[in-house]
Design a protein around this motif. Sequence first.
Motif, mmCIF file in Angstrom:
data_model
loop_
_atom_site.group_PDB
_atom_site.id
_atom_site.type_symbol
_atom_site.label_atom_id
_atom_site.label_comp_id
_atom_site.label_asym_id
_atom_site.label_seq_id
_atom_site.Cartn_x
_atom_site.Cartn_y
_atom_site.Cartn_z
ATOM 1 N N TYR A 1 0.835 -1.389 -0.078
ATOM 2 C CA TYR A 1 -0.111 -0.124 -0.018
ATOM 3 C C TYR A 1 0.988 1.205 0.003
ATOM 4 C CZ TYR A 1 -3.192 -3.636 1.888
ATOM 5 O OH TYR A 1 -3.802 -4.707 2.304
ATOM 6 N N VAL A 2 0.738 2.071 -0.916
ATOM 7 C CA VAL A 2 1.383 3.433 -0.995
ATOM 8 C C VAL A 2 0.520 4.501 -0.927
ATOM 9 C CG1 VAL A 2 3.158 4.786 -2.558
ATOM 10 C CG2 VAL A 2 3.235 2.051 -2.313
ATOM 11 N N ARG A 3 0.914 5.485 -0.068
ATOM 12 C CA ARG A 3 0.302 6.750 -0.158
ATOM 13 C C ARG A 3 1.212 7.941 -0.646
ATOM 14 N NH1 ARG A 3 -2.409 9.891 4.875
ATOM 15 N NH2 ARG A 3 -0.429 9.640 5.562
ATOM 16 N N VAL A 4 0.990 8.666 -1.466
ATOM 17 C CA VAL A 4 1.759 9.616 -1.911
ATOM 18 C C VAL A 4 1.269 11.238 -1.666
ATOM 19 C CG1 VAL A 4 3.267 10.376 -3.962
ATOM 20 C CG2 VAL A 4 2.955 8.279 -3.760
ATOM 21 N N LEU A 5 2.017 12.011 -0.965
ATOM 22 C CA LEU A 5 1.445 13.297 -0.621
ATOM 23 C C LEU A 5 2.332 14.208 -1.241
ATOM 24 C CD1 LEU A 5 1.227 12.345 3.061
ATOM 25 C CD2 LEU A 5 -0.721 12.267 1.187
ATOM 26 N N ASP A 6 1.731 15.592 -1.407
ATOM 27 C CA ASP A 6 2.533 16.651 -1.982
ATOM 28 C C ASP A 6 3.061 17.323 -0.743
ATOM 29 O OD1 ASP A 6 0.706 18.446 -0.550
ATOM 30 O OD2 ASP A 6 -0.296 18.865 -2.361
#
Length: 148
Positions: free
Chosen positions: A38-43
């Motif tokens: 599971y990958v979450r990418v944020l600015d």
Amino acid sequence: MSEEDLIEPKVNPNPTWKVNKKERLSACDNRPGLKKIYVRVLDDKGEGLQGVRVRFDTEPSKGIAYDHMNIWGLTDENGYLEWDHLGVPTRYLLWMEDDETPLVENIRTDLGNEYCQPSGTILGGWRPVNRPGIYSYRLDIQRKGAGG
């Protein structure tokens, strides 16, 4: 390098991205025995970043041969990407966008059996939830701001 360092995913220096969380899910959290990354990418402000290319591949393995694939996907409108990985005992690499060096390496699924034993109980399950090839990971990755 300690034995624990060899088990945990390794983050490589990157001018654009930083890893805020890298966690292997426990047997209890991974029930019924999933094989996911599971990958979450944020600015840089902590908001989900849509359309970021995340790529996976495997490290060369010993004692097992299988197809090595350049697997990739794009984050959704909330910055999430979920990969149902190959389910074989190996080590995965993760790249962001078109980077030449992987951001995260040593994402291991070549570990032994792990049983779920909820707190407050004497006995856990008799079948391992996490087992060779069947492990899940959660990674939170954030784009660095202009200041680095």
